[in-house]
Write a protein that holds these residues in place. Structure first.
Motif, PDB file in Angstrom:
ATOM      1  N   UNK A   1     -15.395  37.958  36.081  1.00 12.02           N
ATOM      2  CA  UNK A   1     -15.799  37.205  35.141  1.00 12.02           C
ATOM      3  C   UNK A   1     -15.409  37.422  33.753  1.00 12.02           C
ATOM      4  N   UNK A   2     -15.618  38.766  33.117  1.00 10.00           N
ATOM      5  CA  UNK A   2     -15.243  39.178  31.964  1.00 10.00           C
ATOM      6  C   UNK A   2     -13.539  39.429  31.784  1.00 10.00           C
ATOM      7  N   UNK A   3     -13.128  40.005  32.847  1.00  7.91           N
ATOM      8  CA  UNK A   3     -11.735  40.333  33.110  1.00  7.91           C
ATOM      9  C   UNK A   3     -10.853  38.902  32.667  1.00  7.91           C
TER      10      UNK A   3
ATOM     11  N   UNK B   1      -7.853  35.178  29.352  1.00  9.21           N
ATOM     12  CA  UNK B   1      -7.435  33.913  28.613  1.00  9.21           C
ATOM     13  C   UNK B   1      -7.320  34.050  27.186  1.00  9.21           C
ATOM     14  N   UNK B   2      -8.339  35.003  26.504  1.00  8.54           N
ATOM     15  CA  UNK B   2      -8.232  35.353  25.158  1.00  8.54           C
ATOM     16  C   UNK B   2      -6.898  35.755  24.654  1.00  8.54           C
ATOM     17  N   UNK B   3      -6.562  36.696  25.564  1.00 10.97           N
ATOM     18  CA  UNK B   3      -5.169  37.231  25.283  1.00 10.97           C
ATOM     19  C   UNK B   3      -3.955  36.348  25.133  1.00 10.97           C
TER      20      UNK B   3
ATOM     21  N   UNK C   1     -14.880  36.081  20.276  1.00  5.66           N
ATOM     22  CA  UNK C   1     -15.723  36.511  21.090  1.00  5.66           C
ATOM     23  C   UNK C   1     -14.956  37.876  21.778  1.00  5.66           C
ATOM     24  N   UNK C   2     -13.714  38.063  21.671  1.00  7.79           N
ATOM     25  CA  UNK C   2     -13.001  39.100  22.168  1.00  7.79           C
ATOM     26  C   UNK C   2     -13.559  40.561  22.343  1.00  7.79           C
ATOM     27  N   UNK C   3     -14.290  40.922  20.763  1.00  6.67           N
ATOM     28  CA  UNK C   3     -14.738  42.365  20.887  1.00  6.67           C
ATOM     29  C   UNK C   3     -16.058  42.373  21.643  1.00  6.67           C
TER      30      UNK C   3
ATOM     31  N   UNK D   1     -14.833  42.901  25.304  1.00  6.65           N
ATOM     32  CA  UNK D   1     -14.502  44.078  25.571  1.00  6.65           C
ATOM     33  C   UNK D   1     -15.521  44.853  25.625  1.00  6.65           C
ATOM     34  N   UNK D   2     -16.628  45.045  24.829  1.00  3.99           N
ATOM     35  CA  UNK D   2     -17.663  46.195  24.624  1.00  3.99           C
ATOM     36  C   UNK D   2     -18.481  45.943  25.976  1.00  3.99           C
TER      37      UNK D   2
END
Length: 198
Positions: free
Chosen positions: A150-152, A157-159, A183-185, A188-189
């Motif tokens: 889900x996170x990937x 989608x953000x990229x 929300x990208x950072x 990623x964290x």
């Protein structure tokens, strides 16, 4: 259509008639006892005759008893026992279905009332519930892999959105798109933390 017969001193005959093209049909003599095809009665075998002559009442029921209304039960609407039984079954099934729908509605409302976990700040999805002192590594492997996937997907989608903005395909990003980029950072964290634990 009955055939018009003409009778005179020579006998019985069918009179001459004119065809549509103007020519005439000659008169035809009819022998004694002749019945035209359209007037011949339809053949009925003995079984058909028997069933037509049979009364429509059940065996043993007198016509007087059938003619006297009011002696029937008040719940009798002209249905057979099997039909009544089927109606009762249908009503029972309908009541059970309604009861089942009420139970599921109550269960859904109870689930909505009880919050299992709070959503992460800046993320629309809920994280798995962890007991105090437990690390994300203690979560079941299937749940962890699902969360990773889900996170990937969200990062991808953000990229893609960032690339479209850089290329100028999206001149005026919406508020939701800007929130997604911000929300990208956090994503990623969280992804790094889950990958370290697995």
């Amino acid at each position: 259509m009955a055939t018009p017969y003409v009778t005179d001193e020579t006998g019985k005959y069918i009179a001459s008639t004119q065809r549509p093209d103007g020519t005439w049909r000659k008169q035809r003599r009819v022998k004694a006892g002749y019945v035209p095809q359209e007037e011949v009665p339809v053949y009925e075998n003995k079984y058909v005759k028997f069933f037509r002559s049979k009364p429509e009442l059940p065996p043993g029921l007198s016509p007087e008893a059938a003619a006297a209304p009011g002696k029937a039960e008040p719940s009798d609407t002209g249905l057979s026992k099997a039909a009544k039984r089927n109606l009762k079954r249908k009503e029972k099934r309908k009541q059970q279905q309604e009861k089942g729908e009420r139970d599921t509605d109550e269960l859904i409302q109870a689930l909505e009332r009880s919050a299992l976990s709070e959503p992460l700040p800046g993320c629309g999805t809920a994280s798995p519930v962890l007991s105090p002192g437990a690390s994300p590594g203690d979560a079941p492997a299937s749940e962890r892999s699902r969360r990773l996937k889900n996170l990937r997907k969200k990062l991808r989608q953000v990229e893609e959105l960032q690339q479209r903005l850089d290329a100028g395909e999206v001149p005026n990003p919406t508020r939701e798109q800007l929130e997604k980029l911000s929300r990208r950072k956090t994503l990623e964290e969280e992804l790094r933390g889950l990958e370290r634990d697995s």
